[in-house]
Design a protein around this motif. Structure first.
Motif, mmCIF file in Angstrom:
data_model
loop_
_atom_site.group_PDB
_atom_site.id
_atom_site.type_symbol
_atom_site.label_atom_id
_atom_site.label_comp_id
_atom_site.label_asym_id
_atom_site.label_seq_id
_atom_site.Cartn_x
_atom_site.Cartn_y
_atom_site.Cartn_z
ATOM 1 N N GLU A 246 48.556 47.688 38.596
ATOM 2 C CA GLU A 246 48.564 46.972 37.380
ATOM 3 C C GLU A 246 48.167 45.610 37.617
ATOM 4 N N GLU A 247 48.503 44.914 38.679
ATOM 5 C CA GLU A 247 48.139 43.437 39.017
ATOM 6 C C GLU A 247 46.492 43.461 39.126
ATOM 7 N N GLU A 248 45.999 44.338 39.799
ATOM 8 C CA GLU A 248 44.682 44.314 39.594
ATOM 9 C C GLU A 248 43.796 44.352 38.511
ATOM 10 N N ALA A 249 44.453 45.185 37.623
ATOM 11 C CA ALA A 249 43.693 45.535 36.407
ATOM 12 C C ALA A 249 43.949 44.395 35.537
ATOM 13 N N TRP A 250 45.117 43.640 35.720
ATOM 14 C CA TRP A 250 45.259 42.443 34.923
ATOM 15 C C TRP A 250 44.241 41.348 35.172
ATOM 16 N N VAL A 251 44.063 40.943 36.683
ATOM 17 C CA VAL A 251 43.181 40.071 37.244
ATOM 18 C C VAL A 251 41.793 40.297 36.672
ATOM 19 N N ARG A 252 41.509 41.624 36.872
ATOM 20 C CA ARG A 252 39.964 42.002 36.103
ATOM 21 C C ARG A 252 39.770 41.584 34.903
ATOM 22 N N LYS A 253 40.739 42.018 34.118
ATOM 23 C CA LYS A 253 40.651 41.957 32.648
ATOM 24 C C LYS A 253 40.504 40.412 32.318
ATOM 25 N N GLU A 254 41.481 39.668 32.779
ATOM 26 C CA GLU A 254 41.915 38.119 32.384
ATOM 27 C C GLU A 254 41.055 36.947 33.123
ATOM 28 N N PHE A 255 40.341 37.561 34.215
ATOM 29 C CA PHE A 255 39.413 36.568 34.787
ATOM 30 C C PHE A 255 38.229 37.153 35.240
ATOM 31 N N LEU A 256 37.810 38.359 35.450
ATOM 32 C CA LEU A 256 36.818 38.828 36.269
ATOM 33 C C LEU A 256 35.805 39.408 35.084
ATOM 34 N N GLU A 257 36.104 39.777 34.018
ATOM 35 C CA GLU A 257 35.693 40.797 32.976
ATOM 36 C C GLU A 257 35.152 39.901 31.880
ATOM 37 N N GLN A 258 35.378 38.410 32.072
ATOM 38 C CA GLN A 258 35.081 37.476 30.749
ATOM 39 C C GLN A 258 33.831 37.061 30.921
#
Length: 872
Positions: A860-872
């Motif tokens: 869930e941490e990894e998913a949160w990082v991708r969503k908030e910082f890498l997929e923008q």
């Protein structure tokens, strides 16, 4: 009914004291518990003295409500009347001239003074109350004083006895009558006993103290045998005399002493008798004459202690000046070592004395560059180490010599004895006599049994092994300071401090070999630390004296004796030692009445400039006062106020000052120390702007409650109590004085940074409490994670709200653990992020998501990082 009584076989002092007491208790009956001396009876009869005695058989003991005892405090010496002492229905008043009497249960009033005669005490009381005396009454009281002081010549005679005798003489006492009844002729029976006793007189010596024992055997009882004994004492010019007589199938012992070396009361008490240090008696039961004498000699051998030698009293090594030294140099030495007189040497031999008064006058006359030799005292007396202490007393009293040099066989100076040393030794002798009056041995106090009782076996064994090493090294070794203080207070303390009269570092190395330990030494101060394999430590120091070049300076030290070493310490309660080896092993060494101050629960400095030389002692005095529940003596407190007023704390380095503050805050009850510091104005010595108000003290008072709460919850680390209090003290300072204060205290960078951060976070938290009434989980976490654990404790104390307590509890029990992350910086790099300030934003967001419950696992941490910082 009121009754006045005295001891059996009443003498003139007894009867005179009873008559005087009647003036104070006019409704009381005079009752003798037994017979009186024949000479007393003769005086009362021949002079028709108006004194009415009531017979015991005419008195109902059940009706007595007040018993007045004069010239004794011992119920065993008042016969059948002793049953009244301890009776809850009988009030007991005592007037006596024994020192330090044992207080009996039920004694309501105890008037005890150090006087040669009890009559003197009553005479003083009558004079204070302006109660008149008739001339015949004055004569009887004069007889009482003269008899008990051997016509004012006994060593127990005091100046007050002379004053009382003179006062009675002015009021009409008849010295012709006094002389007549004091110098009675011996009758035939007395003369026969006198001759037999003189014939059997046997002179003895124990520990260089002379005394005599005489025996006699007669068929019939002989009256006033005590007078016979006194006559022999005078005619034979004896120091002490013990007479053992078989009379009428009984054995009697009568003893007289002229000096303080032999306390006859102590000896008589061992036979079931009593009396005074210079006059006592006993009736001996179930023994033959020979057995009684054998027991007497055995007691005397054990109780007579050797007279102190000069070497036991003297100071060494000696501070001195040379004949070539200037007056100015002598003045510097006197001031540096706080002395009043110095020996002047030539080739190590004393050739003169120079006093502070001489030096100051010479300087006044502008002769400071002249040599000491031109002004020194050339006529003076010296002594040797093996001379008896008593030999130098006349030098000080009669010759008025302030300092006595001690020389060896080659006339080389090896020590000095000062007036202060003599006074302390005389006080010590007086205390020993008082101890003997109480039934003690009167010898130097041995505390080995106390060590066994209060120390763990391993610690006691360590001390005994130290003693053995000291004996092998042929040096005198002492346990000193807080270890001995706490031993006497029955407080556990395993921190042993050792002082060596010799080379402390060399001795520490010997200890290390004995215990398979290692040593850390400081050559400059002559100190070492012996570190044991288990981590325990023993501090070892060379006996030293010290002086201060200026106020608050670190001391300059020089090798010296145990007496000088103890004198350099901060307070009397820390200046006590126990000798660990050699002669007097495990005996208490107490030159400065430290044990007395422990019993009185008082803090006293050893000298007037103590706080000026070392202002750190200001903080230590408060620390000890509050730790032990003692009180600082008035004079010591006055010295403190002078040092505080002069702002001598300003001269301390920041490191030393901070160390003393931390030690105070590490005490069990630091708040009481802070309150005492405020009372004395010592807080302003830390910072002129440090004025704690009621709000500050409310927070300080709540710290202990918060710390108690902290023990019941799981914390990431245990808070340092002292740091919580330090933050509390400095919290309310304005920004500029706060910064100035932490700079003044020379805090280490880490501590300084923590203080600044925690103080700011506390202020931020208090503002947030006012503005935001309902904190979100991330708000709680973000605020408290900025705090040290100690800062949270203070925040709760100063906030003092249930809401703050609830938030802190949630932080420690939930959010602190929830905020732990699985991802690291390396993980973020692998996920494609470039290192930089963004990492802080990532981790902050992850923690907030955790405490909100939005994420829980690594995935869930990894998913949160991708969503908030890498997929923008």
């Amino acid at each position: 009914m009121q009754v006045i009584t005295t001891h059996l076989n009443a003498d003139f002092d007894c009867v005179a004291s009873m008559m005087a007491a009647k003036k104070l208790y006019p409704d009381a009956f005079l009752v003798l518990p037994g017979s009186s001396e024949k000479q007393v009876e003769k005086f009362l009869k021949e002079e028709n003295f108006p004194l009415e005695f009531h017979r015991l058989k005419d008195i109902s003991l059940e009706e007595i409500t007040l018993l007045v005892m004069v010239d004794t405090h011992d119920p065993k010496r008042i016969g059948i009347l002793s049953s009244l002492v301890g009776n809850p229905n009988v009030e007991v008043h005592v007037y006596d001239h024994h020192e330090n009497p044992v207080l009996e249960c039920g004694v309501k009033k105890m008037v005890v003074e150090n006087r040669g005669a009890c009559t003197t005490i009553l005479s003083e009381i009558l004079s204070e109350r302006n109660i008149p005396l008739a001339p015949e009454e004055c004569t009887l009281m004069e007889l009482g004083i003269y008899q008990d002081t051997h016509s004012l010549t006994s060593s127990s005679t005091t100046p007050e006895d002379f004053l009382a005798a003179g006062s009675l003489l002015r009021k009409g006492a008849d010295l012709d009558l006094v002389s007549r009844y004091m110098s009675q002729d011996l009758n035939e029976e007395q003369l026969n006993v006198f001759n037999e006793l003189v014939a059997n007189l046997d002179n003895k010596m124990v520990n260089e103290v002379e005394f005599a024992v005489a025996t006699a055997s007669v068929e019939n009882y002989v009256n006033d045998l005590a007078y016979v004994v006194s006559r022999i004492l005078e005619l034979e010019n004896l120091n002490a005399l013990f007479v053992v007589v078989r009379m009428d199938k009984r054995i009697y012992m009568i003893a007289r002493s002229r000096g303080r070396e032999v306390n006859v009361s102590q000896v008589a008490r061992m036979f079931g008798g009593g009396g005074h240090g210079n006059a006592a008696s006993a009736t001996i039961k179930d023994m033959t004459l020979a057995q009684a004498v054998e027991k007497l000699l055995d007691i005397l051998t054990k109780t007579i202690q050797p007279a102190n030698k000069i070497k036991d009293v003297m100071h060494f090594p000696v501070v001195s000046v040379s004949i070539e030294d200037s007056i100015r140099a002598a003045e510097s030495v006197l001031t540096l070592y706080n002395l009043n007189t110095l020996p002047v040497l030539s080739n190590e031999e004393p050739v003169g004395l120079i006093t502070r008064q001489i030096v100051e006058k010479a300087i006044h006359h502008k002769m400071e560059r002249d040599c000491v030799e031109e002004f020194m005292i050339r006529r003076f007396s010296v002594t040797e180490p093996d001379e008896n202490f008593n030999t130098i007393v006349p030098i000080v009293i009669e010759e008025k010599q302030k300092l006595i040099p001690v020389v060896n066989s080659e006339n080389k100076l090896v020590g000095v004895v000062s007036r202060g040393d003599i006074l302390r030794e005389m006080q010590s002798i007086k205390s020993k006599i008082a101890s003997q009056e109480l039934g003690g041995s009167g010898v130097q106090k041995n505390v080995k049994s106390l060590l066994k009782e209060r120390l763990e076996k391993d610690l006691l064994l360590t001390l005994e092994r130290i003693s053995q090493v000291a004996n092998q090294a042929e040096v005198a070794v002492f346990a000193v300071g807080g270890f001995i203080r706490d031993l006497l207070l029955n407080i556990p303390n395993k921190d042993i401090d050792i002082v060596v009269e010799g080379d402390g570092i060399l001795f520490a190395n010997r200890l290390a070999e004995e215990f398979n330990a290692r040593v850390q030494s400081h050559e400059k101060f002559g100190t070492s630390v012996v570190i044991f394999p288990d981590g325990n430590r023993i501090d070892v120091a060379t006996a030293r004296l010290e002086y201060y070049e200026h106020p608050a300076a670190l001391p300059t030290v020089e090798k010296s004796s145990i007496k000088s070493d103890l004198y350099r310490r901060d307070f009397t309660i820390n200046s006590i030692a126990v000798k660990l080896n050699g002669e007097g092993a495990f005996c208490l060494i107490d030159f400065f009445n430290g044990e007395r101050d422990l019993k009185n629960k008082e803090i006293h400095v050893l000298h007037n400039l103590s706080f000026i030389e070392d202002p750190c002692r200001l903080f230590r005095s408060i620390r000890f006062e509050q730790r032990f529940g003692f009180r600082i003596g008035k004079q010591t407190e006055d010295f403190m106020k002078v040092a505080i007023r002069k702002r001598l704390v300003d001269s301390l380095s920041g490191t030393r000052l901070l160390n003393e503050i931390v030690l105070i805050l590490k005490e069990k009850n630091p708040l009481s120390c802070v309150l005492r510091m405020k009372e004395l104005g010592l807080l302003q010595s830390i910072s002129a702007k440090l004025v704690l108000d009621s709000i500050d003290f409310q927070a300080l008072e709540k710290i202990e409650t918060v710390l108690s709460w902290a023990e019941m919850v799981t914390l990431p680390e245990k808070p340092d109590k002292w740091y919580v209090y330090l933050l509390a003290i400095f919290y309310s300072l304005e920004e500029e004085p706060f910064v100035e204060t932490i700079e003044r205290l020379q805090m280490q960078a880490r501590l300084k940074k923590s203080m600044v951060r925690d103080r700011f976070a506390c202020k931020e938290g208090l503002e947030l409490l006012k503005m935001d009434k309902d904190w979100k989980p991330e708000t709680i976490y973000n605020l408290f994670s900025k705090f040290s654990v100690e800062a949270i404790m203070y925040f709760l104390a100063v906030a003092s709200t249930d809401r703050a307590n609830r938030y802190a509890n949630m932080y420690f029990t939930q959010y602190h653990g929830q905020a732990e992350l699985s991802l690291t910086g390396d993980d973020l790099v692998e996920m494609g992020m470039k290192p930089g300030p963004v990492f802080q934003s990532v981790f902050k967001g992850l923690r907030e998501a955790h405490v909100r419950g939005a994420i829980q696992t690594r995935e869930e941490e990894e998913a949160w990082v991708r969503k908030e910082f890498l997929e923008q």
